[in-house]
Design a protein around this motif. Structure first.
Motif, PDB file in Angstrom:
ATOM      1  N   ALA A 239       0.829  -1.207   0.000  1.00  0.00           N
ATOM      2  CA  ALA A 239       0.000   0.000   0.000  1.00  0.00           C
ATOM      3  C   ALA A 239       0.865   1.260   0.000  1.00  0.00           C
ATOM      4  O   ALA A 239       0.526   2.260  -0.637  1.00  0.00           O
ATOM      5  CB  ALA A 239      -0.936  -0.008   1.208  1.00  0.00           C
ATOM      6  N   ALA A 240       1.999   1.201   0.695  1.00  0.00           N
ATOM      7  CA  ALA A 240       2.906   2.347   0.708  1.00  0.00           C
ATOM      8  C   ALA A 240       3.499   2.588  -0.679  1.00  0.00           C
ATOM      9  O   ALA A 240       3.680   3.734  -1.102  1.00  0.00           O
ATOM     10  CB  ALA A 240       4.021   2.115   1.728  1.00  0.00           C
ATOM     11  N   ALA A 245       3.489   5.865  -5.739  1.00  0.00           N
ATOM     12  CA  ALA A 245       3.251   6.009  -7.172  1.00  0.00           C
ATOM     13  C   ALA A 245       2.142   7.027  -7.448  1.00  0.00           C
ATOM     14  O   ALA A 245       2.222   7.813  -8.396  1.00  0.00           O
ATOM     15  CB  ALA A 245       2.892   4.655  -7.775  1.00  0.00           C
ATOM     16  N   ALA A 246       1.087   7.023  -6.602  1.00  0.00           N
ATOM     17  CA  ALA A 246      -0.004   7.968  -6.804  1.00  0.00           C
ATOM     18  C   ALA A 246       0.450   9.413  -6.599  1.00  0.00           C
ATOM     19  O   ALA A 246      -0.090  10.341  -7.197  1.00  0.00           O
ATOM     20  CB  ALA A 246      -1.154   7.643  -5.858  1.00  0.00           C
TER      21      ALA A 246
END
Length: 299
Positions: A239-240, A245-246
């Motif tokens: 998730a990190a 990337a987001a």
């Protein structure tokens, strides 16, 4: 009520007809045979002596008032330490060895797809399960498309084994012999589990009679197969990576190009060697010597 067969007096019939209860004074012995008293025929005799016999558990005395020798089962909680070393026996007091601790917990791999059940008391020998699934943490470097997946693991992911080889704006290839991008967030290392917590103590500490509490504690001990669902730290690391990337934080910039290039001075007198990133016009400090526009003199 006394019956004709059981009444010891001599006037059973008249007494039962008139009073329904025998009123004849007789000498009776108490249930434990320690005391005799003259009482009404219909009255039982009980003394205040407490039974000193050991109950069937072999550990606690009966202590029942005027016991007839048929001592009831022990109502105490066993409370002996179990072989696991972490909990005590919640069952009613008993003879012989206690049953094994019914508690266990689940030890999972980092991705949570492989697990095994660990009995209570074996925490010191616990080891990370061997998982054959691929690590869910994606690579974050510029070689992600060609990187081979690796197996599930605890701790940081293995480093990228490729050299950078990125073509720089100057036309040269990055001189770094290894990938210099930041690694993905590390999965925490495996930690030895703590002993599982039992719900039996809470059941035994509730309100109600001692017998009902003991029964509840015993039932809880039988059914309380405490399966502690391990967290899945690999998904946290994944998730990190997605959050990074987001946010548009991609691979790191390559270091400055260090390829050696020859650069001639502005006057064309000499050539020096520079790192590519440091190339710029320079003067060698010699007399220029080039003819001026006048045609009569030199610079």
């Amino acid at each position: 009520l006394e019956t004709l067969a059981s009444a010891p007096c001599l006037r059973e019939y008249d007494c039962l007809r008139a009073h329904k209860v025998c009123r004849e004074l007789v000498t009776k012995t108490c249930r434990c045979s320690r005391t005799q008293k003259q009482v009404l025929c219909s009255t039982d005799v009980r003394c205040d002596s407490k039974c000193s016999n050991t109950r069937s558990c072999g550990r606690h005395p009966c202590k029942r008032r005027c016991c007839d020798g048929h001592c009831p089962p022990c109502e105490e909680v066993c409370n002996r330490k179990l072989r696991c070393g972490n909990h005590r026996c919640p069952a009613p007091c008993h003879s012989g060895p206690c049953r094994p601790c019914p508690l266990s917990q689940t030890i999972s791999c980092a991705c949570g797809q492989t697990s095994y059940s660990l009995p209570c008391g074996a925490e010191a020998a616990a080891a990370a399960p061997r998982c054959l699934q691929a690590c869910p943490v994606p690579p974050t470097c510029r070689h992600a498309a060609v990187t081979q997946p690796h197996k599930c693991h605890w701790g940081p992911c293995p480093p990228c084994r490729f050299a950078c080889k990125t073509v720089l704006p100057c036309g040269h290839t990055c001189s770094s012999s290894s990938c210099h991008d930041n690694p993905p967030p590390a999965v925490p290392g495996f930690q030895q589990p703590k002993p599982p917590k039992s719900q039996s103590a809470a059941a035994a500490g509730g309100k109600g009679s001692q017998a009902s509490n003991i029964a509840a504690a015993a039932a809880a001990a039988e059914q309380d197969m405490c399966r502690v669902a391990a967290s899945v730290p690999a998904s946290v690391a994944a998730a990190a990576v997605a959050a990074t990337a987001a946010a548009g934080q991609g691979p790191q910039r390559c270091p400055a190009c260090t390829t050696k290039v020859q650069v001639q001075c502005v006057g064309g007198h000499e050539v020096r060697i520079f790192d590519c990133h440091a190339v710029q016009p320079y003067s060698c400090t010699q007399w220029c010597g080039r003819p001026l526009q006048c045609g009569n003199h030199t610079c």
